[in-house]
Motif scaffolding. Structure first.
Motif, PDB file in Angstrom:
ATOM      1  N   SER A  66       1.264  -1.145  -0.362  1.00 47.11           N
ATOM      2  CA  SER A  66      -0.017  -0.026   0.111  1.00 47.11           C
ATOM      3  C   SER A  66       0.892   1.013   0.087  1.00 47.11           C
ATOM      4  O   SER A  66       1.539   1.563   0.387  1.00 47.11           O
ATOM      5  N   SER A  67       0.233   2.358  -0.610  1.00 39.72           N
ATOM      6  CA  SER A  67       1.124   3.424  -0.840  1.00 39.72           C
ATOM      7  C   SER A  67       1.305   4.468   0.679  1.00 39.72           C
ATOM      8  O   SER A  67       1.877   4.948   0.542  1.00 39.72           O
ATOM      9  N   SER A  68       0.331   3.990   1.485  1.00 36.58           N
ATOM     10  CA  SER A  68      -0.037   4.394   2.988  1.00 36.58           C
ATOM     11  C   SER A  68       1.438   3.721   3.550  1.00 36.58           C
ATOM     12  O   SER A  68       1.256   4.277   4.843  1.00 36.58           O
ATOM     13  N   ASN A  69       1.348   2.616   3.220  1.00 40.09           N
ATOM     14  CA  ASN A  69       2.618   1.805   4.248  1.00 40.09           C
ATOM     15  C   ASN A  69       4.053   3.041   4.870  1.00 40.09           C
ATOM     16  O   ASN A  69       4.568   3.095   3.668  1.00 40.09           O
ATOM     17  N   SER A  70       4.179   2.836   6.357  1.00 40.48           N
ATOM     18  CA  SER A  70       5.408   3.248   6.483  1.00 40.48           C
ATOM     19  C   SER A  70       6.170   2.443   6.736  1.00 40.48           C
ATOM     20  O   SER A  70       7.523   3.057   6.998  1.00 40.48           O
ATOM     21  N   CYS A  71       6.163   1.454   6.481  1.00 37.29           N
ATOM     22  CA  CYS A  71       7.565   0.809   6.270  1.00 37.29           C
ATOM     23  C   CYS A  71       8.205   0.634   5.117  1.00 37.29           C
ATOM     24  O   CYS A  71       9.625   0.618   5.907  1.00 37.29           O
ATOM     25  N   ASP A  72       8.521   1.181   4.412  1.00 39.68           N
ATOM     26  CA  ASP A  72       9.369   1.623   3.697  1.00 39.68           C
ATOM     27  C   ASP A  72       9.023   3.151   2.256  1.00 39.68           C
ATOM     28  O   ASP A  72       8.620   3.017   1.266  1.00 39.68           O
ATOM     29  N   ASP A  73       8.366   4.211   3.383  1.00 43.92           N
ATOM     30  CA  ASP A  73       8.432   5.413   3.384  1.00 43.92           C
ATOM     31  C   ASP A  73       9.459   5.980   3.163  1.00 43.92           C
ATOM     32  O   ASP A  73      10.713   5.752   3.011  1.00 43.92           O
ATOM     33  N   LYS A  74       9.624   7.333   3.179  1.00 46.89           N
ATOM     34  CA  LYS A  74      10.436   8.708   2.762  1.00 46.89           C
ATOM     35  C   LYS A  74      11.146   8.490   3.904  1.00 46.89           C
ATOM     36  O   LYS A  74      12.237   9.547   3.686  1.00 46.89           O
ATOM     37  N   THR A  75      10.455   8.742   4.831  1.00 49.69           N
ATOM     38  CA  THR A  75      11.100   9.423   5.971  1.00 49.69           C
ATOM     39  C   THR A  75      12.546   9.069   6.520  1.00 49.69           C
ATOM     40  O   THR A  75      13.246   9.477   7.387  1.00 49.69           O
ATOM     41  N   LEU A  76      13.023   7.721   6.257  1.00 45.40           N
ATOM     42  CA  LEU A  76      13.693   6.649   6.493  1.00 45.40           C
ATOM     43  C   LEU A  76      14.903   6.427   5.592  1.00 45.40           C
ATOM     44  O   LEU A  76      15.611   5.777   4.723  1.00 45.40           O
ATOM     45  N   ILE A  77      14.477   7.315   4.724  1.00 49.11           N
ATOM     46  CA  ILE A  77      14.649   6.146   3.213  1.00 49.11           C
ATOM     47  C   ILE A  77      16.634   6.995   3.048  1.00 49.11           C
ATOM     48  O   ILE A  77      17.101   6.180   2.039  1.00 49.11           O
ATOM     49  N   GLY A  78      16.994   7.968   4.066  1.00 48.40           N
ATOM     50  CA  GLY A  78      18.932   7.938   3.936  1.00 48.40           C
ATOM     51  C   GLY A  78      19.702   6.972   4.093  1.00 48.40           C
ATOM     52  O   GLY A  78      20.786   6.594   4.457  1.00 48.40           O
ATOM     53  N   ARG A  79      18.487   6.043   4.966  1.00 46.24           N
ATOM     54  CA  ARG A  79      19.520   4.522   5.887  1.00 46.24           C
ATOM     55  C   ARG A  79      20.199   3.978   4.017  1.00 46.24           C
ATOM     56  O   ARG A  79      21.684   3.843   4.622  1.00 46.24           O
ATOM     57  N   ASP A  80      19.631   3.996   3.449  1.00 48.12           N
ATOM     58  CA  ASP A  80      20.493   3.320   1.774  1.00 48.12           C
ATOM     59  C   ASP A  80      21.171   4.601   1.102  1.00 48.12           C
ATOM     60  O   ASP A  80      22.572   4.556   0.963  1.00 48.12           O
ATOM     61  N   PHE A  81      20.023   5.101   0.590  1.00 48.60           N
ATOM     62  CA  PHE A  81      20.627   6.336  -0.318  1.00 48.60           C
ATOM     63  C   PHE A  81      19.974   7.608  -0.630  1.00 48.60           C
ATOM     64  O   PHE A  81      18.722   7.010  -0.259  1.00 48.60           O
ATOM     65  N   ASN A  82      20.200   8.612   0.264  1.00 45.01           N
ATOM     66  CA  ASN A  82      19.117   9.763   0.394  1.00 45.01           C
ATOM     67  C   ASN A  82      19.951  10.765  -1.351  1.00 45.01           C
ATOM     68  O   ASN A  82      20.408  11.457  -1.161  1.00 45.01           O
ATOM     69  N   PRO A  83      18.579  10.576  -2.495  1.00 41.62           N
ATOM     70  CA  PRO A  83      19.190  11.325  -3.539  1.00 41.62           C
ATOM     71  C   PRO A  83      18.970  12.966  -3.449  1.00 41.62           C
ATOM     72  O   PRO A  83      19.979  13.314  -4.277  1.00 41.62           O
ATOM     73  N   ASN A  84      18.632  13.246  -2.440  1.00 41.33           N
ATOM     74  CA  ASN A  84      18.576  14.796  -2.184  1.00 41.33           C
ATOM     75  C   ASN A  84      19.711  15.191  -1.074  1.00 41.33           C
ATOM     76  O   ASN A  84      20.142  16.424  -0.315  1.00 41.33           O
ATOM     77  N   ASP A  85      20.287  14.382  -0.585  1.00 40.82           N
ATOM     78  CA  ASP A  85      20.963  14.519   0.372  1.00 40.82           C
ATOM     79  C   ASP A  85      22.804  14.339  -0.919  1.00 40.82           C
ATOM     80  O   ASP A  85      23.320  13.592  -0.681  1.00 40.82           O
ATOM     81  N   ILE A  86      23.048  15.921  -0.295  1.00 39.17           N
ATOM     82  CA  ILE A  86      24.840  15.743  -1.296  1.00 39.17           C
ATOM     83  C   ILE A  86      25.487  15.336  -0.831  1.00 39.17           C
ATOM     84  O   ILE A  86      26.269  14.942  -1.557  1.00 39.17           O
ATOM     85  N   ARG A  87      25.630  15.008   0.535  1.00 38.14           N
ATOM     86  CA  ARG A  87      26.573  13.992   1.024  1.00 38.14           C
ATOM     87  C   ARG A  87      26.939  12.292   0.525  1.00 38.14           C
ATOM     88  O   ARG A  87      27.736  11.922   0.875  1.00 38.14           O
TER      89      ARG A  87
END
Length: 280
Positions: A66-87
């Protein structure tokens, strides 16, 4: 006659006693001791290891998320890779000496294959769990729940593209310092062969072989693109993952952070004909 009968009975009694004595002397098999003494790798998990399956995963082979599932949302996306983080930009920038990645016709391609039991099913893990792999270039293992949209990415971590590999896709990896013309040639071949493909830079590759193709349980590392070898690898190994029969028409959210170019259909979404343009 009676005397011989008594002797025979006495011999049987002695034989039975000796047999019991031998049995008592034999050391009992200790399974725990055997497990503790083993120093090699276990597949897929060591004995007595407790594994958990995410509550969001309803079925290992039919996981409509489900698109509303919090298991794989963008709040913790930086754990693997965050395309919006220049670091995190080091994942797709060439920061090494490019001359180290010079193609060589004398350097043979390296084909790596692992035996994966037919019953093995990879685990799907939420973003609150860290995923690590034993192999430098993984060809199977746990992944995130949302399937990536097929195509070319600025960067896609293995925790994402292994999901595509399980679906039978071919993943093309190239080091950011690899020679551009070789990368473009390989990219053109892969994208022309099938719809189910992922193309992404990766620092997992060596200067000796800065390009690779990944399929379920197999990898082909290259210094120079050999089109016939590439096409053969794709034809022989595409659509071999445990989720290859998944219906792509199912409605669920797709991961597309960092997507540069979406894949185009070659034949159809099922890739009924793979590399049909190329007759071997």
């Amino acid at each position: 006659m009676i005397k011989w009968f008594h002797l025979f009975c006495f011999a049987l009694v002695l034989l039975r006693i000796e047999s019991k004595s031998i049995k008592r002397k034999l050391p009992a098999y200790n399974e725990n001791k055997e497990v503790e003494s083993w120093t090699g790798k276990w597949f897929p998990f060591p004995p007595n290891t407790r594994t958990t399956v995410s509550p969001a995963r309803k079925d290992a082979e039919n996981d409509i998320i489900s698109s509303s599932n919090s298991c794989d949302d963008k709040t913790l996306i930086g754990r693997d890779f965050n395309p919006n983080d220049i670091r995190h930009s080091y994942n797709y920038l060439c920061l090494a000496n490019r001359t180290m990645f010079t193609p060589s016709l004398n350097r043979k391609a390296l084909l790596h294959e692992e035996f994966i039991p037919p019953a093995y099913r990879p685990a799907m893990k939420c973003l609150n769990e860290t995923i690590r792999y034993d192999d430098k270039i993984p060809t199977h293992g746990a992944f995130r729940l949302l399937p990536p949209k097929y195509g070319t990415y600025q960067f896609l971590p293995p925790q994402r593209w292994l999901r595509s590999v399980a679906e039978g896709a071919i993943v093309m990896l190239y080091h950011p310092c690899a020679y551009t013309k070789q990368v473009e040639l390989l990219q053109k071949t892969v994208s022309s062969c099938m719809y189910r493909h992922i193309i992404t830079p990766s620092l997992l590759l060596s200067p000796e072989r800065p390009m690779a193709l990944i399929a379920w349980g197999k990898s082909l590392q290259l210094s120079v693109v050999d089109e016939n070898m590439v096409v053969n690898f794709i034809k022989e190994n595409a659509k071999k993952g445990p989720m290859s029969n998944k219906d792509l028409n199912e409605t669920f959210e797709l991961y597309e952070s960092g997507l540069l170019t979406e894949a185009h259909l070659v034949t159809d979404e099922s890739d009924n004909e793979i590399c049909g343009y190329k007759e071997m």
